[in-house]
Design an enzyme around this catalytic site. Structure first.
Site, PDB file in Angstrom:
ATOM      1  CD  GLU A  90      -4.187   7.180  12.750  1.00  0.00           C
ATOM      2  OE1 GLU A  90      -4.775   6.307  11.777  1.00  0.00           O
ATOM      3  OE2 GLU A  90      -4.176   6.945  14.099  1.00  0.00           O
ATOM      4  CG  PHE A 118      -0.202  -1.651  23.535  1.00  0.00           C
ATOM      5  CD1 PHE A 118      -1.093  -2.649  22.929  1.00  0.00           C
ATOM      6  CD2 PHE A 118      -0.876  -0.346  23.762  1.00  0.00           C
ATOM      7  CE1 PHE A 118      -2.461  -2.095  22.489  1.00  0.00           C
ATOM      8  CE2 PHE A 118      -2.173  -0.082  23.417  1.00  0.00           C
ATOM      9  CZ  PHE A 118      -2.800  -1.123  22.721  1.00  0.00           C
ATOM     10  CD  GLN A 119      -1.735   1.643  20.247  1.00  0.00           C
ATOM     11  OE1 GLN A 119      -1.484   2.511  20.897  1.00  0.00           O
ATOM     12  NE2 GLN A 119      -2.861   1.469  19.863  1.00  0.00           N
ATOM     13  CE  LYS A 131       2.108   8.627  27.563  1.00  0.00           C
ATOM     14  NZ  LYS A 131       1.029   7.471  27.725  1.00  0.00           N
ATOM     15  CG  MET A 166      -5.963   3.919 -15.645  1.00  0.00           C
ATOM     16  SD  MET A 166      -5.867   4.821 -17.208  1.00  0.00           S
ATOM     17  CE  MET A 166      -5.778   6.489 -16.954  1.00  0.00           C
TER      18      MET A 166
HETATM   19  C1  LIG Z   1      -4.493   2.849  -3.612  1.00  0.00           C
HETATM   20  C2  LIG Z   1      -4.306   2.368  -5.089  1.00  0.00           C
HETATM   21  N1  LIG Z   1      -4.900   0.980  -5.416  1.00  0.00           N
HETATM   22  C3  LIG Z   1      -5.060   0.667  -6.723  1.00  0.00           C
HETATM   23  C4  LIG Z   1      -4.580   1.510  -7.592  1.00  0.00           C
HETATM   24  C5  LIG Z   1      -4.503   1.006  -9.086  1.00  0.00           C
HETATM   25  N2  LIG Z   1      -5.633   1.874  -9.729  1.00  0.00           N
HETATM   26  C6  LIG Z   1      -5.017   2.939 -10.712  1.00  0.00           C
HETATM   27  S1  LIG Z   1      -6.661   3.602 -11.263  1.00  0.00           S
HETATM   28  C7  LIG Z   1      -7.515   2.636 -10.511  1.00  0.00           C
HETATM   29  C8  LIG Z   1      -9.059   2.964 -10.798  1.00  0.00           C
HETATM   30  C9  LIG Z   1      -9.623   3.850 -10.489  1.00  0.00           C
HETATM   31  O1  LIG Z   1     -10.950   3.872 -10.526  1.00  0.00           O
HETATM   32  P1  LIG Z   1     -11.947   5.288 -10.248  1.00  0.00           P
HETATM   33  O2  LIG Z   1     -11.311   5.810  -8.879  1.00  0.00           O
HETATM   34  O3  LIG Z   1     -13.370   4.923 -10.396  1.00  0.00           O
HETATM   35  O4  LIG Z   1     -11.367   6.163 -11.442  1.00  0.00           O
HETATM   36  P2  LIG Z   1     -11.650   6.115 -13.064  1.00  0.00           P
HETATM   37  O5  LIG Z   1     -10.540   5.351 -13.548  1.00  0.00           O
HETATM   38  O6  LIG Z   1     -12.884   5.346 -13.141  1.00  0.00           O
HETATM   39  O7  LIG Z   1     -11.747   7.730 -13.333  1.00  0.00           O
HETATM   40  C10 LIG Z   1      -6.938   1.622  -9.818  1.00  0.00           C
HETATM   41  C11 LIG Z   1      -7.500   0.578  -9.098  1.00  0.00           C
HETATM   42  C12 LIG Z   1      -3.948   2.696  -7.253  1.00  0.00           C
HETATM   43  N3  LIG Z   1      -3.695   3.646  -8.161  1.00  0.00           N
HETATM   44  N4  LIG Z   1      -4.024   3.100  -6.105  1.00  0.00           N
END
Ligand SMILES: Cc1ncc(C[n+]2csc(CCOP(=O)(O)OP(=O)(O)O)c2C)c(N)n1
Lengths: 194, 575
Positions: free
Chosen positions: B48, B110-111, B160, B474
């Site tokens: 979803e 449920f749900q 529902k 990042m």
């Molecule tokens: C759902 C979620 N969890 C954690 C983060 C924190 N976060 C921001 S950038 C990142 C790393 C992303 O890595 P990647 O997709 O390999 O991209 P890159 O930075 O290497 O280009 C994380 C864990 C986030 N933005 N979203």
């Protein structure tokens, strides 16, 4: 600074939690909050006391206005207004204490509305400051219980907060919908707000 | 008509093309009705969350509200991330969640979850439909609220039994909500004050955001730009709102904005902000924000104005309407556009000469920036680009020059990893003949990887540009800068073989390991018009995103890539 906001909102399920949720999500203060339906059962009126700098109160007002269920609101502090709060206090009233409490109640123009051998229930109405002052005046050891309603407020003079000519809800031409509409209005009650 | 039929008929009357969804007990009556028609096309996602992102991508690219249908309980909770993502970026979306029958609500049935309560803080509004008579009008209201004013997601929770009950069908064309009256036109007096400042400005700067894109005001902004001759910067959400190849465009601003954009922000004397919300990633340290500027702020949402930064001339109104009014006044007043020979533009040109987006183009290691530049060249700047969150997102924003609005589709506000792939599917549905690319990282990509199946089922030939640095880049970058290179849990170990993974899902996979192969591979992939291609680019592992404003710093205190002359942060007011 302390502000009293008067808010007209749809008397819908969940409307109150939208307001309450907004305050907690954005870390705004709520000092007190009261709400009840108005003469128009589709509308509730809320009085909310909050505090904050002018900028914060401006944000609060804007954020409240943004809620879809909020019809209108005013900041009572923008003009002369009257605020009232009701308080019930249960105090120990024994021996010499009985006279002293009674005297204080008279000074504050309250009423004793329940009496037992050892207790009074005092009813007091006024601005919140007056209620605070009464609590301070009574010997703290005598106070058993305090119940306050929170503030209700209204602007003085011709300034008034109302929906105005209510814009008719778009009406379905079907009979079923009309009767449903009536039922919905009938069903509006304070408990519904939660 | 039964509630389930009313539901489907209402979507038809609303002109809904696509419904992104996933079935379950509480919505089975509705699914049965969907089966009997094909005017509203149901797109079966694999999770979803994917439905919400796909609907969101569709909405961002087409401007029409995205529509989602899921079941109660886990169906609803799985949508929360996608709803919050849309909320933070003000994307029009209507999410229908099934609910247990009304007599069971509150029984821990449920749900059952309190979908209204759970989503309340991240929707523009939500509704519980209590009886079948309310269904059609509520659907109308939901679409109206979602798409008007400052747009946003609206959740409609449908028990529902409401879908089983019957009533006469009536779909109101126009809806009037007494407590909801979005503003359109700006206040004429305020607009005149803004024009006054435009006339007085010696060092003007225009800063625009997602509001331009959402309000379809790009043409009007372009005209405003050309009428004034002012420099223009866009936020991450606003890219494409002003043509990136226009000489007045100084690049994105903010944490990873260009040197020239951020320096011009710092030194400007009049700032005209339109459809932007002074987000912390844009402003940097508020104490140091635009210290010399008088600020005009145009926004459709009054609560965005003076929220973070007090402004001098607030204008509540739609970006498009206010821009048109300002353009009209500027034309009437015969305003002489500033040309590039004036001292302010000469200063900006000097800043631009620093070429802050320079990177090493000589190596055969794949530089992620290079992939984006080549992607731009190969697609002639005309692709739809979705992205996930991380370094790749910033590189896509910096190096793909968006000339048109609604081409750059990313989760700016919530920063939701996993957004890119499902969003790309929604975009491709909206624009079946366009090239749609998802620029992603190997960590983000796997967060909604299951949607590769959806892509196969509906034949959506998205191109996935996986900038695979084997790191949560990042996160690694921040750890390098601020945690003494302790790379705590940011290395992506045990990665799948993305080529085989694509193949296992029935798609084409490619691995690209050398810079010299980048362009040919991109050409080959974009040439495959009817196949999804997963392009796994093994990129330089430790490349960082520059320029960067560290937290607590001002716009004039950027870090540039190593090897660049680090400019001395200068805080003196420019003459
Ligand atoms: C759902 C979620 N969890 C954690 C983060 C924190 N976060 C921001 S950038 C990142 C790393 C992303 O890595 P990647 O997709 O390999 O991209 P890159 O930075 O290497 O280009 C994380 C864990 C986030 N933005 N979203």
């Amino acid at each position: 600074m302390r502000h009293i906001l008067s808010i007209l909102l749809e008397n819908h399920a969940g409307a109150l939690s939208r307001v309450a949720g907004l305050f907690s999500a954005r870390a705004f203060n709520i000092e007190s909050l009261t709400v009840a339906p108005t003469e128009d059962p589709t509308v509730s009126r809320m009085t909310l006391v909050t505090s904050g700098s002018d900028e914060i109160v401006e944000q609060i007002v804007k954020q409240l206005n943004k809620l879809i269920d909020v019809i209108k609101l005013i900041d009572l502090n923008d003009g002369p207004h009257i605020e009232r709060e009701l308080m019930l206090v249960k105090v120990l009233a024994r021996d010499g204490g009985r006279e002293e409490v009674k005297r204080l109640v008279d000074i504050f123009r309250g009423r004793i509305i329940d009496v037992t051998d050892t207790t009074y229930i005092v009813e007091l109405t006024g601005a919140s400051r007056k209620l605070d002052a009464f609590i301070e005046a009574v010997n703290g050891e005598l106070i058993m219980e305090v119940v306050r309603t929170g503030v209700s407020g209204i602007a003085r003079g011709t300034r008034a907060l109302n929906v105005g000519t209510p814009t008719a809800a778009p009406r379905t031409p079907t009979k079923a919908a009309k009767s449903a509409d009536r039922a919905a209005r009938g069903a509006a009650n304070p408990a519904h707000l939660l | 008509m039964r509630g389930a039929e009313i539901f489907v008929q209402a979507l038809k009357d609303e002109g809904v093309e696509y419904l992104f969804g996933y079935p379950g007990g509480a919505v089975l009556h509705i699914y049965d009705e969907l089966f009997k028609q094909d005017a509203v096309r149901h797109i079966l996602v694999r999770h979803e969350q994917g439905a919400t992102h796909a609907a969101d991508g569709y909405a961002r690219a087409t401007g029409k509200p995205g529509v989602v249908l899921v079941t109660s309980g886990p169906g609803a909770t799985n949508c929360v991330t996608g709803i919050a993502t849309a909320y933070m970026d003000s994307i029009p979306m209507v999410v229908f969640t099934g609910q247990v029958p009304t007599h069971l609500i509150g029984n821990d049935a449920f749900q059952e979850v309190d979908a209204i309560g759970i989503t309340r803080p991240c929707v523009k509004h939500n509704f519980l439909v209590e009886k079948v008579e309310d269904l059609a009008p509520t659907i109308r209201k939901a679409f109206y609220i979602a798409a008007s004013g400052r747009p946003g997601p609206v959740v409609v929770d449908i028990p529902k039994d409401v879908t089983a009950d019957s009533c006469e069908y009536y779909y109101p064309k126009n809806i009037e909500i007494r407590s909801y009256k979005p503003t359109g036109k700006g206040h004429p007096g305020q607009i005149r004050k803004a024009i006054q400042l435009i006339f007085e400005a010696k060092k003007p700067m225009v800063y625009t955001g997602g509001g331009i894109v959402l309000d379809d005001a790009a043409e009007d902004l372009k005209e405003f730009g050309h009428l004034t001759g002012f420099p223009i910067t866009n936020t991450l959400m606003g890219l494409g709102g002003y043509p990136a190849t226009d000489p007045q465009f100084v690049g994105m601003l903010g944490m990873h904005g260009t040197y020239e954009a951020n320096m011009a922000m710092h030194h400007c004397d009049v700032l005209i902000a339109i459809g932007a919300r002074f987000d912390d990633r844009v402003t940097g340290n508020l104490e140091k924000f635009c210290p010399y500027a008088k600020i005009v702020h145009v926004d459709v949402d009054p609560s965005s104005i003076s929220k973070n930064v007090p402004v001098d001339v607030p204008i509540v109104g739609s970006a498009r309407e206010v821009l048109r009014e300002m353009n009209q006044l500027l034309r009437e007043a015969d305003f002489k556009p500033r040309d590039k020979s004036n001292p302010w533009w000469r200063q900006i040109t000097e800043w631009s000469a620093l070429d802050c987006l320079r990177y090493d183009r000589t190596t055969d290691v794949i530089k992620p920036q290079y992939v984006i530049e080549e992607l731009y060249a190969v697609t002639r700047g005309d692709a739809y680009i979705t992205s996930d969150v991380g370094q790749h997102q910033m590189w896509a924003a910096q190096y793909y020059k968006f000339d048109k609005p609604r081409r750059w589709i990313n989760s700016g506000g919530l920063g939701t990893m996993g957004f890119g792939l499902p969003a790309a599917l929604g975009v491709q549905l909206g624009f079946p003949d366009s090239i749609v690319c998802c620029v992603t990282g190997e960590a983000s990509l796997v967060m909604c990887i299951q949607e590769l199946s959806t892509a196969l089922q509906y034949n959506l030939p998205v191109k996935i540009i996986n900038l695979n640095n084997r790191y949560m880049g990042m996160v690694r970058q921040w750890q390098e800068f601020f945690y003494d290179r302790r790379y705590s849990h940011s290395y992506m170990d045990a990665l799948p073989d993305f080529v085989k993974l694509a193949e296992a899902f029935g798609h084409v996979g490619m691995r690209i390991e050398h810079a010299r192969d980048v362009q040919p591979a991109l050409k080959e992939a974009t040439g495959m018009k009817d196949r999804l291609v997963m392009m796994d680019f093994l990129t330089d592992q430790t490349e960082n995103v520059y320029p960067m404003i560290a937290s607590g710093k001002g716009h004039h205190e950027m870090h540039l890539a190593p090897g660049n002359p680090q400019p001395q942060p200068s805080d003196r007011e420019l003459a």
